[in-house]
Design a protein around this motif. Structure first.
Motif, PDB file in Angstrom:
ATOM      1  N   CYS A  73      47.738 101.635  39.135  1.00  0.00           N
ATOM      2  CA  CYS A  73      47.533 102.082  39.320  1.00  0.00           C
ATOM      3  C   CYS A  73      49.293 103.677  39.683  1.00  0.00           C
ATOM      4  CB  CYS A  73      48.308 101.257  40.793  1.00  0.00           C
ATOM      5  SG  CYS A  73      46.541 101.184  41.639  1.00  0.00           S
ATOM      6  N   ASN A  74      50.499 103.042  38.986  1.00  0.00           N
ATOM      7  CA  ASN A  74      51.710 103.743  38.953  1.00  0.00           C
ATOM      8  C   ASN A  74      52.317 102.655  37.452  1.00  0.00           C
ATOM      9  OD1 ASN A  74      52.201 101.535  40.510  1.00  0.00           O
ATOM     10  ND2 ASN A  74      51.590 102.682  42.352  1.00  0.00           N
ATOM     11  N   VAL A  75      53.592 103.051  37.208  1.00  0.00           N
ATOM     12  CA  VAL A  75      54.363 102.413  36.278  1.00  0.00           C
ATOM     13  C   VAL A  75      55.041 101.066  37.102  1.00  0.00           C
ATOM     14  CG1 VAL A  75      56.878 102.482  35.498  1.00  0.00           C
ATOM     15  CG2 VAL A  75      55.436 105.061  35.450  1.00  0.00           C
ATOM     16  N   LYS A  76      54.885 100.926  37.932  1.00  0.00           N
ATOM     17  CA  LYS A  76      55.108  99.362  39.194  1.00  0.00           C
ATOM     18  C   LYS A  76      53.985  98.245  38.243  1.00  0.00           C
ATOM     19  CE  LYS A  76      56.272  97.297  43.243  1.00  0.00           C
ATOM     20  NZ  LYS A  76      56.303  97.566  44.578  1.00  0.00           N
ATOM     21  N   CYS A  77      53.033  98.574  38.224  1.00  0.00           N
ATOM     22  CA  CYS A  77      51.725  98.147  38.292  1.00  0.00           C
ATOM     23  C   CYS A  77      52.069  97.871  36.671  1.00  0.00           C
ATOM     24  CB  CYS A  77      50.702  98.536  38.664  1.00  0.00           C
ATOM     25  SG  CYS A  77      50.534  98.364  40.546  1.00  0.00           S
ATOM     26  N   GLN A  78      52.185  99.127  35.859  1.00  0.00           N
ATOM     27  CA  GLN A  78      51.907  99.177  34.609  1.00  0.00           C
ATOM     28  C   GLN A  78      52.973  98.016  34.158  1.00  0.00           C
ATOM     29  OE1 GLN A  78      52.438 102.296  32.371  1.00  0.00           O
ATOM     30  NE2 GLN A  78      52.185 101.429  30.490  1.00  0.00           N
ATOM     31  N   LYS A  79      54.253  97.644  34.283  1.00  0.00           N
ATOM     32  CA  LYS A  79      55.368  97.018  34.096  1.00  0.00           C
ATOM     33  C   LYS A  79      55.303  95.408  35.330  1.00  0.00           C
ATOM     34  CE  LYS A  79      59.419 100.963  34.042  1.00  0.00           C
ATOM     35  NZ  LYS A  79      60.496 100.823  35.008  1.00  0.00           N
ATOM     36  N   GLY A  80      54.462  95.233  35.699  1.00  0.00           N
ATOM     37  CA  GLY A  80      54.344  93.948  36.651  1.00  0.00           C
ATOM     38  C   GLY A  80      53.094  93.928  35.371  1.00  0.00           C
ATOM     39  N   ASP A  81      52.319  93.915  34.735  1.00  0.00           N
ATOM     40  CA  ASP A  81      51.109  93.598  34.055  1.00  0.00           C
ATOM     41  C   ASP A  81      52.038  93.287  32.377  1.00  0.00           C
ATOM     42  OD1 ASP A  81      48.817  92.099  33.741  1.00  0.00           O
ATOM     43  OD2 ASP A  81      48.569  94.161  32.797  1.00  0.00           O
ATOM     44  N   TRP A  82      52.986  93.679  32.280  1.00  0.00           N
ATOM     45  CA  TRP A  82      53.437  93.634  30.792  1.00  0.00           C
ATOM     46  C   TRP A  82      53.593  92.387  30.044  1.00  0.00           C
ATOM     47  CZ3 TRP A  82      53.033  96.334  26.865  1.00  0.00           C
ATOM     48  CH2 TRP A  82      53.233  95.781  25.349  1.00  0.00           C
ATOM     49  N   ALA A  83      53.963  91.642  31.530  1.00  0.00           N
ATOM     50  CA  ALA A  83      53.775  89.767  30.320  1.00  0.00           C
ATOM     51  C   ALA A  83      52.492  89.722  29.667  1.00  0.00           C
ATOM     52  CB  ALA A  83      54.726  89.136  31.342  1.00  0.00           C
ATOM     53  N   MET A  84      51.993  89.991  30.269  1.00  0.00           N
ATOM     54  CA  MET A  84      50.203  89.776  30.011  1.00  0.00           C
ATOM     55  C   MET A  84      49.560  90.497  29.164  1.00  0.00           C
ATOM     56  SD  MET A  84      49.409  86.185  31.257  1.00  0.00           S
ATOM     57  CE  MET A  84      51.871  86.300  31.076  1.00  0.00           C
ATOM     58  N   HIS A  85      50.055  91.893  29.692  1.00  0.00           N
ATOM     59  CA  HIS A  85      48.469  92.950  28.571  1.00  0.00           C
ATOM     60  C   HIS A  85      49.624  92.845  27.155  1.00  0.00           C
ATOM     61  CE1 HIS A  85      46.679  96.741  27.843  1.00  0.00           C
ATOM     62  NE2 HIS A  85      47.875  96.719  27.526  1.00  0.00           N
ATOM     63  N   LYS A  86      50.767  92.646  27.146  1.00  0.00           N
ATOM     64  CA  LYS A  86      51.292  93.019  25.805  1.00  0.00           C
ATOM     65  C   LYS A  86      50.649  91.285  24.640  1.00  0.00           C
ATOM     66  CE  LYS A  86      55.370  89.338  26.106  1.00  0.00           C
ATOM     67  NZ  LYS A  86      56.795  88.804  26.382  1.00  0.00           N
ATOM     68  N   LEU A  87      50.095  91.183  25.277  1.00  0.00           N
ATOM     69  CA  LEU A  87      49.359  89.558  24.984  1.00  0.00           C
ATOM     70  C   LEU A  87      48.040  90.410  23.733  1.00  0.00           C
ATOM     71  CD1 LEU A  87      49.112  86.625  27.354  1.00  0.00           C
ATOM     72  CD2 LEU A  87      50.293  86.820  24.923  1.00  0.00           C
ATOM     73  N   GLU A  88      47.799  91.987  24.174  1.00  0.00           N
ATOM     74  CA  GLU A  88      46.167  92.408  23.949  1.00  0.00           C
ATOM     75  C   GLU A  88      46.949  93.829  23.252  1.00  0.00           C
ATOM     76  OE1 GLU A  88      43.294  90.153  27.419  1.00  0.00           O
ATOM     77  OE2 GLU A  88      44.068  91.923  26.547  1.00  0.00           O
ATOM     78  N   CYS A  89      47.620  94.219  24.182  1.00  0.00           N
ATOM     79  CA  CYS A  89      48.315  95.668  23.731  1.00  0.00           C
ATOM     80  C   CYS A  89      47.998  95.950  21.697  1.00  0.00           C
ATOM     81  CB  CYS A  89      49.302  95.968  24.177  1.00  0.00           C
ATOM     82  SG  CYS A  89      49.771  97.860  24.479  1.00  0.00           S
ATOM     83  N   SER A  90      49.207  95.159  21.356  1.00  0.00           N
ATOM     84  CA  SER A  90      48.849  95.626  19.808  1.00  0.00           C
ATOM     85  C   SER A  90      47.754  95.132  18.920  1.00  0.00           C
ATOM     86  CB  SER A  90      49.840  94.564  19.574  1.00  0.00           C
ATOM     87  OG  SER A  90      50.074  93.356  19.470  1.00  0.00           O
ATOM     88  N   ALA A  91      46.940  94.082  19.609  1.00  0.00           N
ATOM     89  CA  ALA A  91      46.173  94.307  18.766  1.00  0.00           C
ATOM     90  C   ALA A  91      45.105  94.281  19.014  1.00  0.00           C
ATOM     91  CB  ALA A  91      45.322  92.267  19.474  1.00  0.00           C
ATOM     92  N   MET A  92      44.833  95.471  20.199  1.00  0.00           N
ATOM     93  CA  MET A  92      43.396  95.387  20.046  1.00  0.00           C
ATOM     94  C   MET A  92      43.609  97.051  19.474  1.00  0.00           C
ATOM     95  SD  MET A  92      42.554  95.986  24.628  1.00  0.00           S
ATOM     96  CE  MET A  92      44.384  95.950  25.141  1.00  0.00           C
ATOM     97  N   MET A  93      45.136  97.874  18.947  1.00  0.00           N
ATOM     98  CA  MET A  93      45.331  98.494  18.574  1.00  0.00           C
ATOM     99  C   MET A  93      45.673  97.982  16.582  1.00  0.00           C
ATOM    100  SD  MET A  93      48.397 100.370  19.777  1.00  0.00           S
ATOM    101  CE  MET A  93      49.048  98.986  20.190  1.00  0.00           C
ATOM    102  N   ALA A  94      45.108  96.714  17.008  1.00  0.00           N
ATOM    103  CA  ALA A  94      45.172  96.519  14.978  1.00  0.00           C
ATOM    104  C   ALA A  94      43.827  96.048  15.131  1.00  0.00           C
ATOM    105  CB  ALA A  94      45.747  95.003  14.907  1.00  0.00           C
ATOM    106  N   PHE A  95      43.182  96.281  16.153  1.00  0.00           N
ATOM    107  CA  PHE A  95      41.433  95.224  15.399  1.00  0.00           C
ATOM    108  C   PHE A  95      40.708  96.807  16.213  1.00  0.00           C
ATOM    109  CE2 PHE A  95      43.282  91.442  15.605  1.00  0.00           C
ATOM    110  CZ  PHE A  95      42.878  90.602  14.666  1.00  0.00           C
ATOM    111  N   ARG A  96      41.108  97.446  17.281  1.00  0.00           N
ATOM    112  CA  ARG A  96      39.767  98.392  17.444  1.00  0.00           C
ATOM    113  C   ARG A  96      38.731  97.839  17.856  1.00  0.00           C
ATOM    114  NH1 ARG A  96      42.075 103.235  16.337  1.00  0.00           N
ATOM    115  NH2 ARG A  96      44.282 103.238  15.102  1.00  0.00           N
ATOM    116  N   GLU A  97      37.692  98.413  17.097  1.00  0.00           N
ATOM    117  CA  GLU A  97      36.194  97.773  17.621  1.00  0.00           C
ATOM    118  C   GLU A  97      36.044  96.795  17.581  1.00  0.00           C
ATOM    119  OE1 GLU A  97      35.567  99.769  13.753  1.00  0.00           O
ATOM    120  OE2 GLU A  97      36.832 100.037  15.166  1.00  0.00           O
TER     121      GLU A  97
END
Length: 441
Positions: A73-97
């Motif tokens: 929704c906004n930066v607040k939601c993004q920051k709230g989710d970072w603790a969980m999203h960081k588990l996937e963020c770099s992996a999605m970029m590394a593994f791609r498809e």
């Protein structure tokens, strides 16, 4: 130390073990309690439609600046989710498809991450800790064991960089706990949005005559009474789809939850005759013919369920064209229709599948035709205030509107709303959105 929820108490049932009951009266539609998720994950198919953090459904969500895959929704939601999203963020970029963990793997990774940082009892563990949830790990069959092993392999492949994974035995236990206690978060038409764990809600036992229903406000679970309850009544939900006859329901319960239900409906089988209705003919249909058709119907349903479990709907369309799927439905209906009445639950199951396929094909007339055959038997065979019934009315209402049949659409919406006001509460976002939808016509 165990916490508490006002109006409820945990107790040990002589037949069901850990259970939950009310300590005061509750009326139909009254909120008994709500629970935040211990951990949750948005389905990959819904990315871009819902905020990853708060599960708000809206247009114009903002992408994660790194992976470009998650939306907020906004930066607040993004920051709230970072603790969980960081588990996937770099992996999605590394593994791609090649990034392809199952939804269960993703949820388990988040549970492990939360456990690592958790210092005290979570707000979703007021009456039961996550570690207390039943696992049935010793009851898992070979097929489920293979699935669990695949999920563990996914944890090591996609999450080992950010997680210190526990030993194999503990992972198997946690996966079994998630399998037995996970809740599917659904929208107003019962489409899958995500998966979550609610330890306090997981304490509620099953009955085919439920006293409560669980619905969702964002990622929070809300437990509401669907019948009047008096002090001492047990809080009971249905773990499964209640359309099916007793034997089918109990087969499903044994396969997924490792018990057989002994509620009054399972003992009396009072609705089974109506659910298994056969065609009226001058020459009565022989029992063997009926039994063979039931076996045929169950096989057809298993095939559809196997397709539904495919990870991505696009893969289904590639493997089975929509025309082929519709032909499969129509062929099954033709075969079964020689023996079964249109209100027979196996006929209804295939009609529901056909309605969905017609919707995907934008064949609105076909979707309405099947929906109109389904809705009356659904109303008779499901318990009162069933979301399965309201979702059909919603779908029909929206199709009528697209077909420029506003009076029929509004009538269907009103019937959906009567159920949703009980199940979701009158102030739920879905009701507000539906009132807006109706006011525009």
């Amino acid at each position: 130390m165990t916490g508490s929820i006002k109006g409820l108490e945990r107790f040990d049932s002589p037949t069901k073990g850990r259970s939950l009951r009310v300590t005061r009266a509750f009326k139909v539609g009254e909120l008994i309690f709500s629970s935040q998720a211990y951990s949750y994950v948005l389905s990959l198919n819904e990315r871009g439609c819902y905020c990853e953090f708060c599960f708000t459904r809206k247009e114009g969500l903002a992408k994660c600046g790194k992976c470009k895959k998650a939306f907020y929704c906004n930066v607040k939601c993004q920051k709230g989710d970072w603790a969980m999203h960081k588990l996937e963020c770099s992996a999605m970029m590394a593994f791609r498809e090649n990034w392809c963990p199952s939804e269960t793997t993703r949820l388990v990774a988040r549970i492990l991450a939360k456990k690592k940082t958790q210092k005290e009892r979570c707000v979703s563990e007021k009456i039961m800790l996550i570690g207390e949830m039943q696992s049935h790990v010793e009851d898992v069959d070979n097929e489920k064991r293979e699935m669990n092993e695949a999920d563990i392999a996914g944890l090591y492949r996609f999450y080992s960089k950010h997680l210190d994974l526990p030993d194999h035995k503990d992972l198997l236990t946690l996966l079994s706990q998630v399998s037995c206690n996970g809740f599917t978060i659904e929208d107003d038409e019962l489409s899958h949005i995500g998966t979550a764990i609610y330890p306090d809600v997981a304490l509620i036992n099953h009955s085919c005559l439920p006293s409560v229903i669980v619905t969702y406000d964002g990622m929070s679970a809300e437990v509401r009474a669907v019948k009047d309850m008096k002090p001492g009544d047990e809080v009971l939900i249905s773990y499964i789809d209640l359309l099916y006859p007793t034997d089918d329901r109990n087969n499903r319960l044994r396969e997924s939850y490792y018990f057989t239900c002994d509620c009054q409906e399972c003992k009396s089988k009072s609705k089974d005759k109506a659910k298994l209705k056969v065609r009226k003919r001058s020459d009565p249909i022989e029992t063997d013919v009926i039994n063979n058709m039931v076996r045929y119907a169950r096989k057809a349903i298993r095939e559809f369920r196997a397709l539904k479990h495919t990870k991505n709907i696009l893969l289904i369309i590639i493997t089975w064209s929509l025309f082929e799927l519709l032909e499969m439905c129509e062929h099954s209906l033709e075969e079964m229709g020689a023996v079964f009445d249109d209100s027979n639950i196996y006929m209804l199951h295939m009609m529901y599948q056909a309605m969905g396929v017609c919707g995907c094909m934008e064949d609105l007339d076909g979707a309405v035709r099947y929906g109109e055959k389904i809705v009356k038997p659904y109303s008779q065979l499901y318990p009162p205030n069933s979301l399965n019934v309201s979702s059909i009315y919603l779908k029909l209402g929206r199709i009528y509107m697209l077909l420029d049949k506003p009076s029929m659409g509004l009538n269907a919406f009103k019937k959906a709303m009567a159920i949703m006001e009980v199940a979701h509460g009158k102030d739920h976002l879905y009701l507000k959105e539906l009132r807006k939808e109706m006011a525009q016509k």
